[in-house]
Each structure stands twice: as structure tokens, then as C-alpha cells.
Scaffold this motif. Structure first.
Motif, PDB file in Angstrom:
ATOM      1  N   SER A  77      43.659  47.024  37.301  1.00  0.00           N
ATOM      2  CA  SER A  77      44.232  48.340  37.028  1.00  0.00           C
ATOM      3  C   SER A  77      45.565  48.232  36.308  1.00  0.00           C
ATOM      4  CB  SER A  77      44.425  49.099  38.335  1.00  0.00           C
ATOM      5  OG  SER A  77      45.419  48.460  39.110  1.00  0.00           O
ATOM      6  N   GLY A  78      46.222  47.066  36.424  1.00  0.00           N
ATOM      7  CA  GLY A  78      47.513  46.907  35.776  1.00  0.00           C
ATOM      8  C   GLY A  78      48.684  47.212  36.690  1.00  0.00           C
ATOM      9  N   VAL A  79      48.414  47.858  37.802  1.00  0.00           N
ATOM     10  CA  VAL A  79      49.478  48.124  38.758  1.00  0.00           C
ATOM     11  C   VAL A  79      49.399  47.047  39.829  1.00  0.00           C
ATOM     12  CG1 VAL A  79      50.529  49.814  40.285  1.00  0.00           C
ATOM     13  CG2 VAL A  79      49.195  50.564  38.325  1.00  0.00           C
ATOM     14  N   VAL A  80      50.487  46.299  39.972  1.00  0.00           N
ATOM     15  CA  VAL A  80      50.448  45.128  40.837  1.00  0.00           C
ATOM     16  C   VAL A  80      51.354  45.327  42.033  1.00  0.00           C
ATOM     17  CG1 VAL A  80      50.980  42.661  40.927  1.00  0.00           C
ATOM     18  CG2 VAL A  80      49.891  43.620  38.907  1.00  0.00           C
ATOM     19  N   ARG A  81      50.888  44.879  43.173  1.00  0.00           N
ATOM     20  CA  ARG A  81      51.649  45.013  44.414  1.00  0.00           C
ATOM     21  C   ARG A  81      51.857  43.602  44.955  1.00  0.00           C
ATOM     22  NH1 ARG A  81      48.742  47.401  49.458  1.00  0.00           N
ATOM     23  NH2 ARG A  81      47.010  46.837  48.128  1.00  0.00           N
ATOM     24  N   ILE A  82      53.079  43.285  45.409  1.00  0.00           N
ATOM     25  CA  ILE A  82      53.320  41.957  46.002  1.00  0.00           C
ATOM     26  C   ILE A  82      52.951  42.006  47.472  1.00  0.00           C
ATOM     27  CG2 ILE A  82      55.072  40.245  46.615  1.00  0.00           C
ATOM     28  CD1 ILE A  82      56.494  40.812  44.059  1.00  0.00           C
ATOM     29  N   SER A 109      51.569  39.283  33.534  1.00  0.00           N
ATOM     30  CA  SER A 109      52.626  39.916  32.791  1.00  0.00           C
ATOM     31  C   SER A 109      53.638  40.527  33.771  1.00  0.00           C
ATOM     32  CB  SER A 109      51.980  40.931  31.865  1.00  0.00           C
ATOM     33  OG  SER A 109      52.797  41.975  31.595  1.00  0.00           O
ATOM     34  N   TYR A 110      53.130  41.114  34.835  1.00  0.00           N
ATOM     35  CA  TYR A 110      54.002  41.652  35.876  1.00  0.00           C
ATOM     36  C   TYR A 110      54.756  40.518  36.587  1.00  0.00           C
ATOM     37  CZ  TYR A 110      55.522  43.496  40.332  1.00  0.00           C
ATOM     38  OH  TYR A 110      56.283  43.814  41.419  1.00  0.00           O
ATOM     39  N   PRO A 132      40.160  35.150  26.884  1.00  0.00           N
ATOM     40  CA  PRO A 132      41.012  35.823  25.882  1.00  0.00           C
ATOM     41  C   PRO A 132      40.432  37.132  25.364  1.00  0.00           C
ATOM     42  CG  PRO A 132      40.084  33.772  25.001  1.00  0.00           C
ATOM     43  CD  PRO A 132      39.728  33.822  26.449  1.00  0.00           C
ATOM     44  N   GLU A 133      39.107  37.274  25.387  1.00  0.00           N
ATOM     45  CA  GLU A 133      38.462  38.495  24.868  1.00  0.00           C
ATOM     46  C   GLU A 133      38.930  39.766  25.567  1.00  0.00           C
ATOM     47  OE1 GLU A 133      34.070  38.384  24.785  1.00  0.00           O
ATOM     48  OE2 GLU A 133      34.335  36.219  24.586  1.00  0.00           O
ATOM     49  N   ARG A 134      39.322  39.622  26.828  1.00  0.00           N
ATOM     50  CA  ARG A 134      39.637  40.825  27.612  1.00  0.00           C
ATOM     51  C   ARG A 134      41.131  41.120  27.714  1.00  0.00           C
ATOM     52  NH1 ARG A 134      36.837  43.389  31.493  1.00  0.00           N
ATOM     53  NH2 ARG A 134      38.376  42.659  32.999  1.00  0.00           N
ATOM     54  N   ARG A 135      41.926  40.396  26.940  1.00  0.00           N
ATOM     55  CA  ARG A 135      43.372  40.522  27.097  1.00  0.00           C
ATOM     56  C   ARG A 135      43.892  41.904  26.733  1.00  0.00           C
ATOM     57  NH1 ARG A 135      43.717  36.610  28.425  1.00  0.00           N
ATOM     58  NH2 ARG A 135      45.049  34.966  27.697  1.00  0.00           N
ATOM     59  N   ILE A 136      44.751  42.447  27.588  1.00  0.00           N
ATOM     60  CA  ILE A 136      45.446  43.702  27.299  1.00  0.00           C
ATOM     61  C   ILE A 136      46.936  43.419  27.130  1.00  0.00           C
ATOM     62  CG2 ILE A 136      46.118  45.953  28.234  1.00  0.00           C
ATOM     63  CD1 ILE A 136      43.422  45.984  29.729  1.00  0.00           C
ATOM     64  N   ALA A 137      47.514  42.665  28.081  1.00  0.00           N
ATOM     65  CA  ALA A 137      48.945  42.347  28.019  1.00  0.00           C
ATOM     66  C   ALA A 137      49.161  41.119  27.132  1.00  0.00           C
ATOM     67  CB  ALA A 137      49.474  42.074  29.414  1.00  0.00           C
TER      68      ALA A 137
END
Ligand code: IMP
Ligand code: MG
Length: 177
Positions: A77-82, A109-110, A132-137
């Protein structure tokens, strides 16, 4: 719930072992005389960490972080929680983040930004696998074992819904029932 019925070997344990050996040689060369701290991203990277660590010819400390993207689907999702933070300060340490696989790159990236704000002496990324095909960041590992196609893989520490981490080879999930 869907149940996996078949796996197919993508990378054999022998191929993985040979690659980890190469990576360990590279890291050992690059980190001579440095304050190396391996930060393992739980849980998938633990098997890679253990194999890599035992092959290093330089001293290294280890620490662990657990992160989770919100939601539990196999899509990031791109939202990361520690979930678990480091036990120690990384001030003045030559940090090498140890990952199992980079997919969209959002997790790393986070993590990279988060760790850079803690003033390490240096910060690099090693990953066993890269999709690499799925990279967003914008994330490029400094050390990478294998580039693999956009398929969901398990084994050698990687899971599907917490299962299959024990498989010694890296496998592709083929069928669901
Ligand atoms: P990213 O944020 O999309 O780069 O997600 C990376 C994380 O998603 C990895 O550290 C894995 O935990 C998980 N992941 C991504 N692709 C796979 C896969 O093919 N098999 C198992 N886990 C995966
Ligand atoms: Mg991971």
C-alpha cells in the motif's frame, strides 16, 4: 480462502548459496575497517541474513526491524508502520539494510528515509531478490542477488500468508484451489 496446491522451483538452494557467497565476498571487500551494522528487515530476510553473516570476512553487528504495510494483501500500500524498532543507535555506524525482496520499493523507500534521519556514517541496501518490473519508488539496491520476473515467490524465508518460509529453494506459486 484460496489454498496453494503447487510450487515450482525458480532458484535452487545451490544457486542461492553460490550467489550469497559472491555477495558476502563483495560486502567483505567493501566494509574492511568499517563499523558494519546489518539491519535485517523481519521476517522474510532472516534466512538470507543468517547465510550472509556466516560468510562475511569482516566483523558485523546485527539488529532487526519489523515493518508492515497497512492491510494484509499481497499488494503493497505504500504506508508503512514500524512494528519493531532497532535496539541501538546507528549514529556513526555503516548500515547495510538486508532485505529479502524489493518489489514496489515503497517499504525500503520509507525505511531508507527513516534510517537516514538517524545519522548513520553510511547507508546501503542489499537484497537477495529484485522485481524491477513492479517498482514504484526510486530505489536501487547497492547489492542484489537476482533480478526475477513479476511472480509471487516463496521459500528461503519468504512467505505466503506466513507459510512456506521453510522451503530451501525459492519457488513460484503456481496454482490456487
Ligand atoms: P515493497 O514495498 O513492494 O518493495 O515490498 C517489499 C516486501 O513485500 C518484501 O520485503 C516482502 O516482504 C514482500 N514481498 C514482495 N514480493 C514478494 C514475493 O514475491 N513473495 C513474498 N513476499 C513478497
Ligand atoms: Mg521483506
Amino acid at each position: 480462502m484460496r489454498r496453494i496446491v503447487k510450487t515450482e522451483v525458480l532458484l535452487s538452494r545451490q544457486e542461492i548459496e553460490a550467489k550469497v557467497r559472491e555477495l558476502a565476498e563483495e560486502v567483505s571487500r567493501d566494509y574492511q575497517g568499517k563499523n558494519l551494522l546489518l539491519i535485517c528487515v523481519l521476517k522474510g530476510a532472516v534466512v538470507f541474513l543468517c547465510d550472509l553473516l556466516r560468510l562475511l570476512e569482516v566483523g558485523a553487528e546485527i539488529d532487526f526491524m519489523a515493518v508492515s504495510s497497512y492491510g494484509n494483501s499481497s499488494k503493497s500500500s505504500g504506508v508503512v508502520r514500524i512494528l519493531k524498532d532497532l535496539d541501538q543507535s546507528i549514529d556513526n555506524k555503516d548500515v547495510l539494510i538486508v532485505e529479502d525482496i524489493i518489489d514496489t520499493g515503497l517499504t525500503l523507500s520509507y525505511l531508507r528515509e527513516n534510517l537516514l534521519s538517524r545519522n548513520p556514517a553510511s547507508l546501503r541496501i542489499i537484497t537477495l531478490l529484485d522485481k524491477p518490473e513492479r517498482r514504484i519508488a526510486q530505489i536501487k539496491p547497492d547489492y542484489c542477488g537476482f533480478s526475477i520476473p513479476d511472480k509471487f515467490v516463496v521459500g528461503y524465508g519468504l512467505d505466503y500468508q506466513e507459510k512456506y518460509r521453510n522451503l530451501p529453494d525459492l519457488c513460484v506459486l503456481l496454482e490456487f484451489a
